[in-house]
Design a protein around this motif. Structure first.
Motif, short mmCIF file in Angstrom:
data_model
loop_
_atom_site.label_atom_id
_atom_site.label_comp_id
_atom_site.label_asym_id
_atom_site.label_seq_id
_atom_site.Cartn_x
_atom_site.Cartn_y
_atom_site.Cartn_z
N ARG A 366 0.82 -1.22 0.00
CA ARG A 366 0.00 0.00 0.00
C ARG A 366 0.85 1.26 0.00
O ARG A 366 0.35 2.34 -0.24
N ASP A 367 2.13 1.12 0.32
CA ASP A 367 2.99 2.32 0.34
C ASP A 367 3.07 2.91 -1.05
O ASP A 367 3.31 2.20 -2.02
N ALA A 368 2.87 4.22 -1.12
CA ALA A 368 2.83 4.88 -2.42
C ALA A 368 4.22 5.38 -2.79
O ALA A 368 5.14 5.40 -1.98
N GLY A 369 4.36 5.81 -4.01
CA GLY A 369 5.59 6.47 -4.44
C GLY A 369 6.64 5.52 -4.99
O GLY A 369 7.67 5.97 -5.49
N GLY A 370 6.42 4.20 -4.88
CA GLY A 370 7.41 3.24 -5.37
C GLY A 370 7.65 3.35 -6.86
O GLY A 370 8.77 3.20 -7.34
N GLN A 371 6.59 3.62 -7.61
CA GLN A 371 6.73 3.70 -9.06
C GLN A 371 7.54 4.92 -9.49
O GLN A 371 8.29 4.87 -10.45
N GLY A 372 7.40 6.02 -8.72
CA GLY A 372 8.19 7.22 -9.02
C GLY A 372 9.67 6.94 -8.85
O GLY A 372 10.50 7.35 -9.67
N VAL A 373 10.01 6.21 -7.78
CA VAL A 373 11.41 5.84 -7.54
C VAL A 373 11.89 4.93 -8.67
O VAL A 373 13.01 5.06 -9.17
N GLY A 374 11.02 3.99 -9.07
CA GLY A 374 11.38 3.09 -10.18
C GLY A 374 11.66 3.86 -11.45
O GLY A 374 12.62 3.56 -12.18
N PHE A 375 10.85 4.87 -11.72
CA PHE A 375 11.06 5.70 -12.91
C PHE A 375 12.41 6.43 -12.83
O PHE A 375 13.15 6.51 -13.81
N LEU A 376 12.72 6.94 -11.63
CA LEU A 376 13.99 7.64 -11.44
C LEU A 376 15.16 6.69 -11.71
O LEU A 376 16.12 7.04 -12.41
N LEU A 377 15.10 5.47 -11.15
CA LEU A 377 16.19 4.51 -11.35
C LEU A 377 16.37 4.20 -12.83
O LEU A 377 17.50 4.07 -13.32
N GLY A 378 15.24 4.10 -13.54
CA GLY A 378 15.33 3.86 -14.99
C GLY A 378 16.01 5.01 -15.71
O GLY A 378 16.88 4.82 -16.56
N SER A 379 15.63 6.26 -15.34
CA SER A 379 16.21 7.42 -16.03
C SER A 379 17.68 7.62 -15.66
O SER A 379 18.44 8.23 -16.41
N LEU A 380 18.11 7.09 -14.50
CA LEU A 380 19.52 7.20 -14.11
C LEU A 380 20.35 6.04 -14.67
O LEU A 380 21.55 5.95 -14.40
N SER A 381 19.70 5.14 -15.43
CA SER A 381 20.37 3.95 -16.00
C SER A 381 21.00 3.10 -14.90
O SER A 381 22.13 2.63 -15.03
N VAL A 382 20.28 2.93 -13.81
CA VAL A 382 20.78 2.08 -12.72
C VAL A 382 20.57 0.61 -13.09
O VAL A 382 19.46 0.21 -13.43
N ASN A 383 21.66 -0.17 -13.06
CA ASN A 383 21.57 -1.60 -13.36
C ASN A 383 21.73 -2.47 -12.12
O ASN A 383 21.27 -3.60 -12.10
N TRP A 384 22.46 -1.91 -11.13
CA TRP A 384 22.76 -2.70 -9.94
C TRP A 384 22.15 -2.04 -8.71
O TRP A 384 22.12 -0.83 -8.60
N ALA A 385 21.69 -2.89 -7.77
CA ALA A 385 21.19 -2.40 -6.49
C ALA A 385 21.91 -3.13 -5.38
O ALA A 385 22.00 -4.36 -5.39
N LEU A 386 22.45 -2.38 -4.43
CA LEU A 386 23.06 -2.97 -3.24
C LEU A 386 21.99 -3.06 -2.17
O LEU A 386 21.23 -2.12 -1.95
N THR A 387 21.94 -4.20 -1.48
CA THR A 387 20.86 -4.40 -0.53
C THR A 387 21.26 -5.40 0.53
O THR A 387 22.29 -6.10 0.40
N GLY A 388 20.45 -5.47 1.59
CA GLY A 388 20.64 -6.50 2.62
C GLY A 388 19.85 -7.74 2.27
O GLY A 388 20.25 -8.85 2.56
N GLU A 389 18.68 -7.54 1.61
CA GLU A 389 17.89 -8.67 1.11
C GLU A 389 17.22 -8.26 -0.19
O GLU A 389 16.86 -7.10 -0.39
N VAL A 390 17.08 -9.22 -1.10
CA VAL A 390 16.56 -8.91 -2.44
C VAL A 390 15.05 -8.70 -2.35
O VAL A 390 14.33 -9.51 -1.78
N LEU A 391 14.59 -7.58 -2.91
CA LEU A 391 13.16 -7.24 -2.90
C LEU A 391 12.73 -6.92 -4.33
O LEU A 391 13.55 -6.49 -5.14
N VAL A 392 11.45 -7.13 -4.62
CA VAL A 392 10.94 -6.80 -5.96
C VAL A 392 9.81 -5.80 -5.80
O VAL A 392 8.89 -6.02 -5.01
N PHE A 393 9.89 -4.69 -6.52
CA PHE A 393 8.87 -3.64 -6.39
C PHE A 393 8.21 -3.38 -7.73
O PHE A 393 8.87 -3.40 -8.78
#
Length: 1490
Positions: A366-393
């Motif tokens: 239900r948390d909002a705003g995830g898609q906006g962050v996803g759009f930003l990552l796409g526009s920044l050409s981010v290919n890798w994410a560092l994390t403590g556990e793998v999540l899918v949004f």
């Protein structure tokens, strides 16, 4: 719960957490006491047995319980805006208003809607206003009213079935909505004689009374027609305060002196502290029990960062060839309770020269705003994410995930590559623009270092200090102080996770005490929560605290938190000079900080300012007890080494005056570099060159906009009174959302809003911003309480801010979209509101009070009318062509050889066909399986008609000239009965039979038509006779009152001695009765000559011959539908394939399958049938194609109509079935009306239908302005068929009767041999007949006698050539005159408003509008769940306001199938109005706009 004694400290962590949540729910009222005890005992029972002999606390005393409740109320968010001064001001303002709340009509809400809601919103027992009347009581009310007819329950229409039987839609409401006038016409209820009963009428009267005191300023008198002057522009208030100070000069902070011994950069700092003080703690994180158990030393931080840097550059993705290079962007995805993993990854990226992008992790779906962050990552050409556990949004690009735990060590000699330049991106911080889009602010390595140095100097940071941080460490103040400055200075940071703050709000204060922290970084929210946790206060000690950094000090309402906190904890060692508010922005980073430890009078400042002055953009001091004052505290001084200016909010960046409010701009070495990849808005925001008032440039320095609104006080103190993000420009004044929120939260009852969760934003409607307030209401409030509170909010906002609220919506608790940290996601809320997916529980719209820029009403000046002759002369002078058009001449040549031409009467033609071609099939009746159900030849029809004639003479004892009602289902029996009447000289009247499932509303219409037509007998079949005599029918019409019932199922085989022949062709052939869309039952007389002329014109236009097949799928009771069904085949001899529309409801493909099967060239249908096909076969075209359905044979598919062509429906139909071979040019509409049932009709060889685009605004003012496709306010109109042979049409001014020019709007007048000969009048009043049937033009063709159609339209000469070589004149029908709505002096066509309303939400499947006492009522059918009903209210109001400049008075949301539709597919708006006012609609929701 005293019986379960347990030591809480011995319980597992998860159970303690659940208990804390449960306590919180109880204190907030989210759960009942009983439910609380039940859940608590369920949690504790397993542990009670284990601790049976343990000494646990007994039930708390009342005082302890009260303290606990107080402590549990800590997650309320209203504290951010809480202000004692504001609460007092609001209470005073409401008291100054009338002592009582103004009467507002409560909305009507269907009981089922309130019952099915997720919480009980409506106390049905409290107010009869709020519950719908039962049908029984409604019937009683109506029984006592002046209408004598019974009213019964309409059929069940509450189901959401897609296809509602069309017959159920016809005449659904009380038959009293159809009445006779003195002229024999039958009308709906007029405004002046409407029923005065019923709650709807009372509520509308209540609404009118409320609106009689309009707040809006009086509008100017005359209508101005210029395009740019249509809307009233907000005029500037002459009494508005103006800035009077001198022009501001840039204010510089103190000189930046960097202390010696600071590291040269952040990597050097980490290297230094990681080796020299490697055992010193860098980070401590509290666990869920509030214990500081998780630590990270500087040695470990250096070691882990080194590992991550090595793995980034040398390990990940190397085999796949998707490795990470220096300068690549990498996402850091860590939850808010894991700052240790985050800081290691962050510094690992910095070491490796990789650009980290810290992003927010949505905690739930239900948390909002995830898609906006996803759009930003796409526009920044981010290919890798560092994390403590793998999540899918949802909405995120495909990422490669790299878990930063347990990594391999790098080789001892490995060192990251040295960088060539320091002017490269160091990290990217995400932020959200005012439009809700997520963008990334680039911070370079130089900037990052400069920022750390500046903050170190500004905050006096030193090595080894302890900092307690409550903020989000991924961005803004939490990142700058908790992650960057702390490492740069070798400090120890204690992080308090947000989830712990919810359970133990005093945890940060305990940590300050425990660690003797000198710095704490908090928000005013945390201070407020800390204040409420009183049981923990005794152990708190703030003596060590030298800097309490208030991160949201720029929020005007933080002042109250600071003052309250200081007064509570001064005795605990808190010093006033240690409270330091700061201002910050994502673009300019730190804007200002109050310096810690300074005690001089110039070090801090506060002012009591006039909010009215601030709304005009000027600083004015106000008195302390003023209702409209705002007390501001400073946010500290300009930062060391920085320069600040204030520029105007609009237009070029001109410097403000010293007493003027503007946007703060900073020039410093530490500001952001730009928005990543967005050069355009980067230039506007990050490269500002301030100008003097005369246009000169201030200097060479470039400034960065902070997005903060404020002014500079004495001594370089910075005052912030709002943000651009929360700025709303209403008219000429500006208001801040934070101020409005503070006012709303101060309205009693204070706890009405659930946990203070409220969203305020503005939307653009009619070229101005409008305030929308959306709040979560507490679970247990009734409808009445909600509306009382809403009315108080309107008054409070009006009194304190002098501005109106456009929309106030309440939603269930915990319902608005959330950010990962639990706040309201404003942009997602606004998006849901605008797209109609918010599902509010209550809505109050106030367009009448808010919208003050409507166009000036049109004023008509009767004395100054231009005479028709003057207009005529003007047209001649201008060379304008007069508006007239004619069908081709009814010459004799083409039909000389046709024997049928010799017969004047249809009866003679039928007898002649029975003799010459007895076995020629005239009619075939198809069933829903496309099988011939019945066929009839010329001979069979003739014989059947003779037998029916005998029945009339012998059994009915009828005389020549008697009127006979034919009450049959659509079929061949109806045709035989029609000719049976003509054979014996009776006058037939075709009437639709009553509907067995809806007898209550369909039978009275039959009864009324029989009465008005003076029918002496009813000719019908056995089924209808039984229905008319049935017990059910007897409840509405006494069976004894019917005239003679003659059953044609029981016929003798006798022949007629002789067929009757009328003495003259001008005698009446038949009567044609129809209920118009305005509820008028009007009958017209058609002579034998007119009937024959009509058939002849059709034959010529459509080229009908005995060898042709024609498919008819329409109702045969009136107009052109009747003529095609009963007359045309007899005259022309063609084969008519008949499909009753009810068969299409059973099988939507039956009509098109028949057309394909018989390879028909011409087919006729109604709009109802076309709509059924479009909706029912939308997904089945491929299946039809495989079954061999091919429509390429169709040359003319004509919709029989008496209205403006519905171009949207015809376009949808042609596009949908183009794949089956349907030609785009083949679909057209016919046009007929009461005075002439067939004026225009497109045949197979006619030119294709033409379209034109007209300006809607001009149309409102009775003018036609032709515009290009796609131009603003344009509307497409299609010509209404080609004029039939022998038809002549002119366009006349309906008032002056002068002939109009080409492309000018006027009434359509028609002259034709097949005009009807007059209205069938009961009382013989001839004035209406004379005016309608024998009108003559005052100018132009004054000799010809015309019939007035009552329709507005225009004629336009096109480029097409007709068969006679002349240029084609197209006739465009705009709408019926008696249907138009006159509002604000302008003429509106209901269809246009309905189209706008229908387009505004995909769940609106039908719409109808009408007016009631000058209020516009919009009824929309909702094809969806009932909880979506309230979404439609703001959208309908907005779209009608935007497109038509009309304020909707009432919005009614009903189930599908409620809007009554007649057999031609036309809406019966007056029936609907009468049903609404008599409370018969059972609406889902009725909203009364204020």
């Amino acid at each position: 719960m005293a019986d379960i004694d347990i030591d809480a400290s011995q319980l597992p962590d998860d159970v303690r957490e659940k208990l804390a949540e449960l306590d919180l729910e109880l204190s907030e009222g989210d759960i009942t006491q009983k439910g609380y005890e039940k859940k608590r005992s369920r949690l504790l029972t397993p542990y009670a047995k284990q601790q049976a002999h343990g000494a646990g606390p007994s039930a708390p005393s009342p005082s302890t319980a009260a303290q606990r409740r107080a402590q549990r109320r800590l997650t309320r968010e209203d504290n951010r805006y809480h202000s004692e001064i504001r609460t007092e001001a609001v209470m005073q303002a409401l008291a100054m208003h009338n002592k009582k709340v103004p009467v507002m009509p409560l909305p009507s809400k269907r009981t089922s809607l309130t019952e099915s809601a997720c919480f009980d919103m409506l106390d049905l027992s409290s107010s009869s206003e709020c519950s719908c009347l039962s049908f029984g009581s409604l019937a009683d009310v109506m029984q006592n009213s002046r209408h004598s007819h019974h009213i019964s329950q309409p059929p069940d229409v509450t189901n959401n079935a897609k296809s509602t039987r069309q017959t159920d839609r016809v005449g659904r409401f009380n038959q009293s909505s159809v009445r006779m006038t003195a002229t024999g016409a039958v009308t709906g209820l007029a405004d002046d004689d409407a029923p005065r009963h019923g709650k709807v009428s009372a509520k509308i009267q209540q609404l009118l009374n409320t609106l009689k005191r309009p707040k809006r300023r009086p509008l100017k008198e005359y209508f101005v027609d210029e395009e740019d002057a249509t809307l009233e522009m907000p005029s500037s208030d002459p009494n508005a305060p103006k800035p009077e100070g001198s022009e501001l000069t840039p204010v510089a902070g103190e000189h930046l002196v960097i202390p010696s011994g600071l590291p040269r950069n952040l990597e050097a700092a980490l290297q230094r502290y990681g080796s020299s003080t490697y055992k010193a703690n860098a980070i401590t994180v509290l666990d869920q029990n509030g214990k500081p158990t998780i630590n990270l030393t500087y040695g470990k931080l250096l070691n882990r960062s080194h590992k991550i840097a090595y793995n980034l550059l040398n390990k990940i993705g190397q085999k796949e060839g998707i490795g990470v290079k220096q300068g690549d962007r990498v996402a850091l995805v860590y939850p808010n309770n894991d700052p240790i993993s985050f800081i290691c990854a962050f510094y690992g990226c910095i070491m490796a020269g990789v650009v980290p992008v810290p992003v927010e992790v949505p905690l739930t779906k239900r948390d909002a705003g995830g898609q906006g962050v996803g759009f930003l990552l796409g526009s920044l050409s981010v290919n890798w994410a560092l994390t403590g556990e793998v999540l899918v949004f949802k909405g995120w690009p495909k990422l490669n995930w790299f878990v930063t735990e347990n990594l391999s060590k790098p080789p001892k000699d490995w060192q990251p590559l040295s960088r060539v330049s320091e002017d490269v991106p160091a990290y990217i911080e995400y932020t959200i623009n005012k439009d809700g889009s997520t963008v990334g602010v680039t911070v370079t390595r130089n900037t990052m270092l400069s920022h750390c140095r500046t903050l170190t100097v500004g905050c006096n940071y030193t090595e080894g200090e302890v900092m307690v941080c409550v903020l989000d460490f991924k961005r803004e103040v939490g990142l700058w102080h908790g992650i960057l400055c702390s490492v740069y200075n070798g400090m120890h940071v204690v992080f308090i996770p947000y989830s712990l703050m919810k359970v133990d709000p005093a945890s940060w204060m305990k940590m300050v005490t425990k660690y003797k922290a000198s710095v704490a970084v908090v928000k005013s929210r945390d201070m407020h929560w800390g204040l409420l946790a009183q049981k923990d206060h005794k152990d708190i000690n703030f003596t060590s605290l030298r800097l309490l950094l208030v991160a949201d000090g720029a929020n005007p309402w933080s002042l109250t938190s600071c003052d309250s906190f200081l007064s509570a904890f001064q005795s605990k060692g808190l010093r006033s000079e240690s409270i330091c508010p700061c201002a910050s922005s994502s673009e300019a980073l730190t804007v200002s900080v109050r310096r810690p430890g300074r005690t001089s009078s110039s070090a801090t400042g506060r002012g009591i300012l006039s909010m009215q002055g601030l709304s005009y953009g000027v600083v004015r001091v106000d008195s302390e007890n003023s209702l409209t004052s705002l007390t501001l505290q400073d946010c500290g001084q300009v930062m060391p080494g920085a320069v600040m200016v204030v520029i105007k909010l609009d237009g070029p960046p001109i410097l403000c005056k010293t007493d003027e409010v503007g946007e703060l701009c900073v020039c410093a070495g530490y500001t952001g570099a730009g928005y990543w990849g967005l050069q355009g808005i980067t230039n506007i925001t990050f490269q500002v060159e301030p100008l003097h008032a005369d246009g000169r440039q201030l200097g060479d320095n470039l400034y960065v906009r902070t997005g903060l609104i404020g002014f500079l006080g004495p001594g370089g103190l910075v005052f912030v009174c709002g943000s651009k993000e929360g700025l709303m420009q209403i008219g000429t004044r500006r208001h801040n959302t934070d101020d409005i929120i503070a006012t709303v939260l101060a309205v009693e009852p204070m706890k009405f809003i659930y946990r203070g969760r409220i969203a305020v934003f503005s939307i653009n409607v009619l070229k101005d911003e409008r305030i929308v307030i959306i709040a979560e209401q507490r679970p247990d409030c009734s409808e009445e309480e909600s509306f009382q509170w809403m009315s108080r909010v309107l008054q409070a906002v009006d009194s304190i801010h002098q501005v109106g609220v456009y929309c106030l919506a309440l939603v269930p608790p915990n319902y608005l979209p959330k950010t990962p940290l639990g706040g309201i996601h404003l942009y997602e809320t606004k998006k849901k509101f605008l797209e109609g997916s918010l599902h509010p529980a209550n809505v109050l719209m106030c367009p009448h009070t808010c919208v003050t820029n409507l166009p000036k009403p049109r004023e008509l000046h009767p004395g100054s009318d231009v005479t028709p002759s003057a207009v005529h002369v003007g047209n001649i002078v201008q060379g304008a062509r007069l508006a007239w058009a004619a069908g081709r001449d009814l010459g004799l040549s083409e039909e000389d050889s046709d024997v049928s031409r010799k017969h004047q009467y249809l009866t003679e033609i039928l007898r002649w066909r029975a003799q010459t071609t007895p076995d020629h099939i005239l009619f075939t009746m198809l069933n829903s399986r496309v099988q011939p159900h019945l066929t009839v030849t010329c001979s069979q029809l003739h014989k059947r008609a003779e037998r029916i004639g005998c029945l009339l003479m012998e059994k009915g004892k009828l005389n020549t000239g008697d009127h006979v009602a034919l009450v049959y289902q659509p079929g061949i029996e109806l045709i035989a009965a029609f000719y049976g009447c003509l054979y014996v000289g009776c006058v037939p009247v075709t009437i639709r039979p009553p509907h067995a499932q809806n007898i209550a509303s369909t039978l009275p219409t039959v009864r009324m038509t029989v009465e008005v037509s003076k029918s002496v007998a009813i000719l019908t079949n056995n089924i209808v006779v039984k229905l008319l005599k049935s017990k059910e029918a007897g409840a509405f019409v006494d069976p004894k009152t019917w005239p003679v019932l003659l059953d044609t199922d029981d016929l003798t085989k006798k022949k007629l001695a002789a067929i009757y022949r009328a003495p003259t062709p001008e005698m009446i052939c038949y009567l044609d009765f129809s209920v118009s869309t305005t509820g008028m039952l009007a009958g017209v007389k058609l002579s034998h000559a007119a009937a024959t002329a009509l058939c002849r014109a059709q034959k010529l236009q459509c080229e009908l011959y005995p060898s042709r097949d024609v498919v008819l799928c329409l109702d045969p009771y009136c107009g052109l539908g009747f003529a095609l069904w009963c007359l045309s085949s007899i005259y022309s001899g063609h084969h008519s394939i008949l499909i009753p529309p009810s068969e299409v409801e059973t099988n939507p493909a039956v009509w098109l399958t028949a057309v394909s099967q018989y390879k028909v060239r011409d087919t006729f249908c109604s709009y109802g049938v076309m709509e059924l096909c479009t909706k029912g076969l939308g997904t089945s075209t491929a299946a039809l194609k495989t079954k061999g359905v091919n429509l390429s044979c169709v040359r003319a598919c004509v919709i029989v109509a008496e209205e403006r062509p519905r171009i949207q429906l015809t376009t949808s139909f042609t596009k949908l079935f183009a794949s089956l071979g349907l030609s785009l040019r083949s679909v057209s509409t016919s046009f007929g009306c009461r005075v002439n049932v067939a004026i225009g009709l497109t045949g197979a060889s006619c030119p294709e239908p033409t379209t034109a685009y007209v300006d809607l605004r001009a149309l409102r003012n009775d003018r036609v302005t032709l515009v290009e496709k796609g131009s603003p306010n344009s509307m497409c109109v299609m010509e209404s068929g080609k004029l039939l042979p022998g038809v002549k049409v002119v366009i006349a001014n309906p008032e002056t009767k002068g002939q109009c020019a080409d492309s000018h709007l006027g009434e359509i007048w028609v002259s034709s041999p097949h005009n009807s000969t007059g209205y069938y009048s009961v009382y013989g009043e001839e004035s209406l007949n004379q005016d309608h049937y024998d009108s003559r033009l005052e100018t132009g063709d004054i000799a010809t006698s015309y019939a007035r159609t009552g329709f507005l339209g225009f004629i336009r000469r096109t480029e097409l050539t007709q068969s006679d070589g002349e240029r084609h004149d197209a006739i465009f029908v705009v709408g019926a005159l008696d249907e138009t709505i006159m509002l604000r002096g302008m003429r509106y066509h209901p269809m246009d408003i309905e189209n706008s309303a229908q387009r505004c939400h995909r769940k609106i499947c039908e719409c109808a509008v009408f007016t009631w006492t000058n209020l516009l009522v919009v009824v929309v059918e909702l094809d969806g769940n009932e909880n979506e009903a309230l979404d439609l209210v703001p959208l309908v109001t907005n779209s009608v306001l935007e497109e038509h400049y009309l304020i909707v008075g009432v919005v009614v949301v009903v189930d599908p199938g409620i809007v009554p539709i007649n057999s031609r597919g036309e809406k019966q708006r007056m029936h609907l109005r009468d049903g609404f006012l008599a409370d018969q609609l059972d609406p889902i929701y009725v909203a009364y706009n204020m």
